[in-house]
Design an enzyme around this catalytic site. Structure first.
Site, short mmCIF file in Angstrom:
data_model
loop_
_atom_site.label_atom_id
_atom_site.label_comp_id
_atom_site.label_asym_id
_atom_site.label_seq_id
_atom_site.Cartn_x
_atom_site.Cartn_y
_atom_site.Cartn_z
CG HIS A 81 -101.18 -106.80 -8.41
ND1 HIS A 81 -99.86 -106.78 -8.81
CD2 HIS A 81 -101.91 -106.58 -9.54
CE1 HIS A 81 -99.78 -106.56 -10.11
NE2 HIS A 81 -101.01 -106.44 -10.58
CG ASP A 116 -98.14 -107.92 -6.07
OD1 ASP A 116 -98.98 -108.78 -6.42
OD2 ASP A 116 -97.66 -107.09 -6.85
CB SER A 138 -99.88 -104.42 -13.23
OG SER A 138 -99.74 -105.79 -13.51
#
Length: 482
Positions: free
Chosen positions: A407, A379, A261
């Site tokens: 995610h 996600d 991320s």
């Protein structure tokens, strides 16, 4: 939830922040954990594991050499034109993904800040399909299209605009397999907003058992690292400087960066700062190659006391969007791995400090390191189109999509992620043989021509024709093939 609401109400009344600005006392054993003071009063917790290697082996394979030749042109109207000039890089990339090879390719991308601009006047080069169709005369054009083309040809031709910026990359990278027994290899794991080094627990244990040296830091305000009281301490540049100092402290000759991320942006920053030391890189749910900019209409722009009141709702939203399934197992994973367990002040400062205008498409297109992209199909934070766009921009990118993850895919599917990472660490491009030089045939003399003519006319020396030579169809195929 009632406790959070009362604390937030007291925070608003007293105008004092509920943020705890001291390092969190870790309950983990001290074995493998270090506290590094990157700046005075700024202490980061780092998990550093150096496994016992019974036999230290040097890299025995020669590896493969990849030619990184690329021309990046940015026009004033916002068009980004990428031309890949290296045959080896393109061939190895397609071999690793699909098993097929493709020639040199060009990529045309519209920049994110030029959506409302006019279309580009004249492209630098025609596409391969249109050029081949025009050359062979096989393009199918209807009456309407023909009329449009005639009308367009009658219009005055636009003048080609000069490019705003041109970047030429021409280098050669040697890529070898990285095994756990190699003492010159180090793996760096960098988490994102709301995480901690504990989210990499399965990966750290797996690769340390295989003999790899692993390094995983806690970002400032996360995990057991210190949390300064000013919001400027959580901007992208401040956190990137922390990661740069951590990298300089633990870096080896060949380093592999694994980011998740927001942590992907720090990996990209380090790959630009130290291109010779970064051997490979992994991006897990990192998103598209766009410059970072905080959202103006975001819930994280609310006052800290309001965010503290909404912290149970934010935690529930993160659980719902970060995992493909929301059950007792996923809740326990969040609790055990210390994920999304940061103060409201740190969370607000992190989200509003994501400003990095340099990290645009050109910045990512300049990377020459092999990159593995892993994306979770479910996600809800990062759509798959962004990772696909990233794969198109990067020079050597391999996109892998896992259907069972979201995610937090490294926590949901640790075995699948570990397998993909290990295969990528051991991957090395095949060394292609150098192109053979064509030998020019010497012109025949009059004597050789006379002898050959005599040999063909002499029936005693003529060899009997085989079935392949006697068939006219085979002769036609050979001529067409030659």
């Amino acid at each position: 939830m009632l406790t959070s609401f009362i604390e937030g109400l007291l925070c608003c009344l007293t105008s004092k922040s509920t943020n705890v600005v001291v390092p969190v006392e870790t309950s983990e054993p001290a074995d493998g954990f270090e506290f590094v003071e990157v700046k005075p009063g700024r202490v980061l917790r780092v998990r550093h594991i150096i496994p016992d290697r019974p036999v230290v082996e040097e890299p025995t394979g020669t590896g493969g050499s990849v030619s990184c030749k690329r021309k990046i042109t940015v026009y004033r109207n916002g068009q980004l034109f990428i031309e890949n000039l290296g045959e080896r890089a393109s061939g190895e990339l397609k071999n690793y993904q699909n098993g097929d090879t493709e020639p040199n390719s060009t990529v045309e991308v519209e920049l994110t800040d030029s959506v409302n601009t006019a279309p580009p006047p004249i492209g630098p080069e025609p596409t391969s399909e249109s050029a081949s169709a025009a050359k062979d005369g096989t393009s199918d054009v209807g009456p309407a299209a023909a009329a449009a083309q005639t009308e367009q040809s009658q219009q005055p031709r636009r003048r080609r605009r000069k490019p705003k910026r041109t970047v030429v990359i021409d280098c050669e990278r040697k890529i070898t397999a990285c095994k756990g027994t190699h003492a010159d290899v180090a793996l760096f794991f960098i988490h994102g907003v709301g995480g901690s080094l504990d989210i990499w627990g399965s990966q750290l244990d797996f690769f340390s058992r295989l003999g790899y040296e692993v390094i995983a830091p806690d970002l400032a305000g996360h995990g057991a690292s210190s949390a300064p009281q000013i919001a400027a301490a959580f901007t992208f540049y401040a956190l990137a400087e922390d990661m740069r100092l951590i990298f300089k402290r633990y870096a080896r000759k060949r380093n592999i960066l694994i980011g998740h991320s927001y942590g992907v942006s720090f990996c990209t920053f380090l790959a630009h700062e130290y291109p010779e030391q970064i051997h490979k890189m992994v991006m897990i749910n990192g998103g598209g190659p766009t410059a970072l900019e905080p959202s103006l209409c975001s819930i994280f722009n609310l006052p800290t006391c309001v965010l503290h009141c909404l912290s149970p709702l934010l935690a529930w939203s993160f659980l719902k969007a970060g995992f493909a399934r929301q059950g007792a197992k996923e809740k326990q994973l969040l609790k055990d791995n210390n994920a999304f367990n940061v103060s409201s002040f740190v969370l607000r400062a992190m989200m509003s400090g994501q400003y990095w205008p340099e990290g645009d498409e050109v910045y990512h297109a300049e990377l020459t390191v092999p990159i593995l992209l892993i994306h979770g199909m479910h996600d809800k934070f990062v759509p798959i189109e962004e990772d696909q766009r990233m794969a198109e921009i990067l020079l050597m990118a391999f996109l892998k999509v896992l259907e069972d993850g979201s995610h937090m895919i490294m926590m949901e599917c640790p075995d699948a992620v570990n397998t993909l990472l290990h295969e990528f660490f051991l991957w090395e491009p095949a060394t292609l043989p150098p192109p053979k030089k064509e030998t020019k045939a010497r012109p025949e003399t009059a004597k050789t021509q006379q002898d050959s003519a005599k040999a063909t006319t002499d029936p005693a020396k003529v060899r009997p024709a085989t079935a392949r030579q006697a068939s006219p169809n085979c002769i036609k195929e050979e001529k067409s093939g030659s």
